[in-house]
Design an enzyme around this catalytic site. Structure first.
Site, PDB file in Angstrom:
ATOM      1  N   GLU A  55      -9.234   2.404   0.623  1.00  0.00           N
ATOM      2  CA  GLU A  55      -8.643   1.064   0.644  1.00  0.00           C
ATOM      3  C   GLU A  55      -8.845   0.385   1.990  1.00  0.00           C
ATOM      4  O   GLU A  55      -9.145  -0.808   2.061  1.00  0.00           O
ATOM      5  CB  GLU A  55      -7.159   1.134   0.300  1.00  0.00           C
ATOM      6  N   GLU A  98       1.907   4.082   4.824  1.00  0.00           N
ATOM      7  CA  GLU A  98       1.622   4.320   3.410  1.00  0.00           C
ATOM      8  C   GLU A  98       2.854   4.859   2.676  1.00  0.00           C
ATOM      9  O   GLU A  98       3.182   6.047   2.779  1.00  0.00           O
ATOM     10  CB  GLU A  98       0.445   5.291   3.250  1.00  0.00           C
ATOM     11  N   GLU A 101      -4.210  11.255  -1.869  1.00  0.00           N
ATOM     12  CA  GLU A 101      -3.581  10.010  -1.392  1.00  0.00           C
ATOM     13  C   GLU A 101      -4.185   9.581  -0.064  1.00  0.00           C
ATOM     14  O   GLU A 101      -4.399   8.383   0.173  1.00  0.00           O
ATOM     15  CB  GLU A 101      -2.069  10.196  -1.264  1.00  0.00           C
TER      16      GLU A 101
END
Length: 119
Positions: A75, A27, A68
């Protein structure tokens, strides 16, 4: 009834560490925000502010990282369910992104006010 193994502190901690390692490997947004957090962490200690304000700075700084991580989890789950474009999948991802945006906004506003007050 959920098929869940019995709680084990060490196993659960290893799962959390694996999750952090995965975030760091895959990420980019998390890596950028972690760099910002590490760079700004010393400011908290050296700033002439109350302990309450320093705690607020710390919480908002790490709240950004937590948001985050949650967004990345959302996701991944959406991508697990479907890789095809679906309006609800897009909305879920957009909401996850808005959580990150809001956490960054709270972080920036909090830091600006506390630093301004300390000058």
């Amino acid at each position: 009834m959920r098929n869940q193994p019995k709680y084990n502190f060490f196993k659960n901690t290893s799962y959390a560490i694996k999750g952090l390692q995965d975030l760091l490997r895959s990420e980019t947004s998390f890596k950028i925000e972690l760099f910002v957090a590490i760079a700004l962490l010393p400011v908290i200690f050296f700033l002439d502010a109350s302990i309450t304000n320093k705690l607020l700075m710390f919480i908002t700084l790490f709240g950004m990282l937590i948001a985050e991580a949650i967004n990345s989890a959302i996701e991944r789950v959406v991508d697990l369910v479907t890789l095809e474009h679906h309006p609800l999948a897009g909305r879920a991802k957009d909401i996850g992104s808005s959580v990150v945006f809001l956490s960054i906004s709270v972080f920036v506003i909090t830091w600006i006010f506390i630093i301004w007050e300390s000058l």
